[in-house]
Write a protein that holds these residues in place. Structure first.
Motif, mmCIF file in Angstrom:
data_model
loop_
_atom_site.group_PDB
_atom_site.id
_atom_site.type_symbol
_atom_site.label_atom_id
_atom_site.label_comp_id
_atom_site.label_asym_id
_atom_site.label_seq_id
_atom_site.Cartn_x
_atom_site.Cartn_y
_atom_site.Cartn_z
ATOM 1 N N MET A 1 -0.813 -7.339 -5.400
ATOM 2 C CA MET A 1 -0.483 -6.121 -4.622
ATOM 3 C C MET A 1 -1.099 -6.198 -3.224
ATOM 4 O O MET A 1 -0.463 -5.838 -2.238
ATOM 5 N N LEU A 2 -2.339 -6.685 -3.157
ATOM 6 C CA LEU A 2 -3.008 -6.790 -1.852
ATOM 7 C C LEU A 2 -2.337 -7.851 -0.985
ATOM 8 O O LEU A 2 -2.143 -7.635 0.217
ATOM 9 N N ARG A 3 -1.963 -8.994 -1.599
ATOM 10 C CA ARG A 3 -1.284 -10.043 -0.806
ATOM 11 C C ARG A 3 0.047 -9.512 -0.276
ATOM 12 O O ARG A 3 0.418 -9.785 0.871
ATOM 13 N N ALA A 4 0.761 -8.706 -1.083
ATOM 14 C CA ALA A 4 2.032 -8.117 -0.623
ATOM 15 C C ALA A 4 1.759 -7.168 0.548
ATOM 16 O O ALA A 4 2.522 -7.127 1.520
ATOM 17 N N ARG B 1 1.133 -9.236 3.638
ATOM 18 C CA ARG B 1 2.401 -9.781 4.166
ATOM 19 C C ARG B 1 3.203 -8.703 4.877
ATOM 20 O O ARG B 1 3.805 -8.941 5.921
ATOM 21 N N ALA B 2 3.191 -7.489 4.317
ATOM 22 C CA ALA B 2 3.989 -6.393 4.882
ATOM 23 C C ALA B 2 3.290 -5.746 6.076
ATOM 24 O O ALA B 2 3.889 -4.936 6.777
ATOM 25 N N ALA C 1 -7.495 -5.248 4.410
ATOM 26 C CA ALA C 1 -7.916 -6.181 3.364
ATOM 27 C C ALA C 1 -7.893 -7.649 3.794
ATOM 28 O O ALA C 1 -8.640 -8.463 3.249
ATOM 29 N N LYS C 2 -7.051 -7.989 4.768
ATOM 30 C CA LYS C 2 -6.749 -9.399 5.079
ATOM 31 C C LYS C 2 -7.995 -10.274 5.276
ATOM 32 O O LYS C 2 -8.173 -11.278 4.589
#
Ligand code: AMP
Length: 193
Positions: free
Chosen positions: A34-37, A40-41, A49-50
């Motif tokens: 969910m965090l990676r999505a 990306r968005a 978070a990145k």
């Protein structure tokens, strides 16, 4: 079925969570995915978070509890879910207890994959090489430096989560060093007990 999979990074939680999700027809709730999505968005959560994720640290409890609460409220999670990568701190585990109590839900199991931590870096390097060979993008935190931080975060902040559930008598452990199929079988066995 409502289940938590615990274990250090590279233990195989994602692989087993996806198998269990398919077998039981319920969603796999991976806070990492969910965090990676979100990254990306380019959402506000993703922007926050990145850098922490790339460095191998933990995103704040407030952010992850927020995204998991939203996700658990979606209709497909009503009949069950496999939590993969959450909770990662005792505070998150306590928030989860409150969330579940508020929904009148109970967990069916908390399963910890026990692995030899010395073997984990090699597993992560293998995962990165396979991803690259498949022409896909390697995770920004699948490198030795970030991995060491992820393991430190696990030891300091996530290992106490296992102790938290063990003290409640709800923790089940399986050998995560066995083959993928054997780990799946062992999980089925401890859940049937
Ligand atoms: P994972 O895909 O589970 O390995 O998670 C990748 C990264 O996302 C972690 O190293 C953390 O930076 C972040 N993350 C995922 N889940 C959580 C969580 N429950 N609490 C804090 N950070 C998390």
């Amino acid at each position: 079925m409502k289940l938590i999979l615990l274990g250090p990074p590279g233990a195989g939680k994602g692989t087993q969570a996806s198998r269990l999700a398919e077998k039981h027809g319920i969603p796999q709730l991976s806070t990492g995915d969910m965090l990676r999505a979100a990254v990306r968005a380019g959402t506000p959560v993703g922007l926050q978070a990145k850098a922490v994720m790339e460095a191998g640290g933990l995103v704040s409890d407030q952010i992850v509890v927020g995204i998991i609460a939203d996700r658990m409220s979606e209709p497909d999670a009503a009949k069950g879910f496999i939590l993969d990568g959450f909770p990662r701190t005792v505070a998150q585990a306590q928030s989860l207890d409150e969330m579940l109590a508020g929904k009148g839900m109970k967990l069916h199991g908390i399963v910890e994959l026990k692995v030899d931590e010395n073997a984990l870096l090699a597993r992560i390097e293998k995962r990165a090489a396979e991803t690259l060979a498949a022409g896909e993008v390697v995770r920004a935190d699948d490198n030795p430096e970030a991995f060491k931080k992820r393991l430190d975060a696990y030891r300091e902040q996530t290992a106490p989560v296992s102790a938290y559930y063990a003290s409640k008598g709800t923790l089940r452990q399986v050998d995560g060093m066995a083959s993928i199929d054997d780990v799946s079988k062992a999980i089925d066995q401890v859940l049937a007990r």
